[in-house]
Design a protein around this motif. Structure first.
Motif, PDB file in Angstrom:
ATOM      1  N   VAL A 184      -5.644   1.854   4.720  1.00 48.99           N
ATOM      2  CA  VAL A 184      -4.759   1.044   4.900  1.00 48.99           C
ATOM      3  C   VAL A 184      -5.785  -0.187   5.682  1.00 48.99           C
ATOM      4  CG1 VAL A 184      -2.751   1.023   4.981  1.00 48.99           C
ATOM      5  CG2 VAL A 184      -3.207   1.163   6.842  1.00 48.99           C
ATOM      6  N   SER A 222       0.624  -1.105   0.351  1.00 45.01           N
ATOM      7  CA  SER A 222      -0.084  -0.409   0.115  1.00 45.01           C
ATOM      8  C   SER A 222       1.380   1.242   0.252  1.00 45.01           C
ATOM      9  CB  SER A 222      -1.097  -0.167   0.701  1.00 45.01           C
ATOM     10  OG  SER A 222      -1.532  -1.035   1.404  1.00 45.01           O
ATOM     11  N   THR A 266      -6.393  -4.572   8.526  1.00 49.49           N
ATOM     12  CA  THR A 266      -5.548  -4.393   6.963  1.00 49.49           C
ATOM     13  C   THR A 266      -4.695  -5.858   5.880  1.00 49.49           C
ATOM     14  OG1 THR A 266      -3.028  -4.973   7.560  1.00 49.49           O
ATOM     15  CG2 THR A 266      -4.365  -3.234   8.417  1.00 49.49           C
TER      16      THR A 266
END
Length: 226
Positions: free
Chosen positions: A114, A43, A58
């Motif tokens: 996230v 990410s 996440t």
């Protein structure tokens, strides 16, 4: 390094107690780094989350669940050198499974970039997670301070390496307990500092690195016999 015996008369690798200790130690020490690097790579997000457990929400959830589950299984099948080892590692294994089944509180909106999972808010789940995490780490601290330090020899007859190992075990146990205490103190008495900085994350890193290192030493990866 794992001292795996593939001979026909040898035991399977995972029944070797030193192999189990090394795997548990390596998994514990690898967990925070694996979670951070995955989010960084996946990410492009370099900010650490409030705690290790928050990575459950996440894309790194798979890594978190897999590694903690593996730790749980290895702790549950660990026999150790004494009945106390078995019971204490079993408590640690069960509590680590429970902290997976009852995740911590949701990530705040600050971490929306996230966050991929949101659960229904539950104070019971959150506090039960805290309790299980505390039992998990305190069980490992107890093993390090009081079980790993045992010896069949009187103190004056122990080798130099055993004396050094015992010091390492006690330091690791102290770091685990001190890290837990720091989380509680900052959360209760310094809420502004606690909310501004990821105190829990870094203290958990200290705790899991300490427990992982103590298991590696006990597994004779470092400072072997004598």
């Amino acid at each position: 390094m794992l001292n795996i015996n593939y001979s026909e008369t040898g035991d399977i690798a995972l029944k070797n107690q030193n192999t189990l200790r090394r795997i548990v130690g390596a998994l514990g020490m690898f967990l925070p780094l694996a979670l951070y690097l995955f989010i960084e790579i996946d990410s492009n997000y370099s900010t650490v989350l409030p705690s290790i457990s928050h990575y459950y929400y996440t894309r790194a959830a798979g890594i978190f669940v897999i590694i903690v589950s593996m730790l749980s299984v290895f702790l549950l099948i660990y026999k150790g050198e004494d009945t106390a080892d078995f019971y204490t590692s079993t408590i640690a294994g069960i509590s680590s499974l429970l902290l997976l089944l009852f995740p911590t509180d949701n990530l705040s909106q600050n971490f929306d970039p996230v966050c991929v999972t949101v659960l229904k808010t539950s104070d019971f789940r959150m506090y039960f997670h805290f309790i299980c995490a505390g039992i998990f780490l305190l069980s490992l601290a107890y093993m390090s301070a009081f079980l790993f330090t045992k010896s069949n020899l009187p103190a004056q007859s122990r080798g130099k390496k055993k004396i050094i190992r015992n010091r390492i075990y006690r330091i690791c146990a102290f770091l685990i307990v001190a890290a837990i205490a720091a989380i509680i103190i900052f959360r209760q008495f310094f809420p502004l500092v606690y909310e501004k900085y990821p105190i829990t994350f870094w203290m958990e890193v200290v705790a899991v690195e300490a427990f992982g290192f103590s298991w590696l030493v006990k597994g004779k990866s470092i400072l072997d016999d004598n």
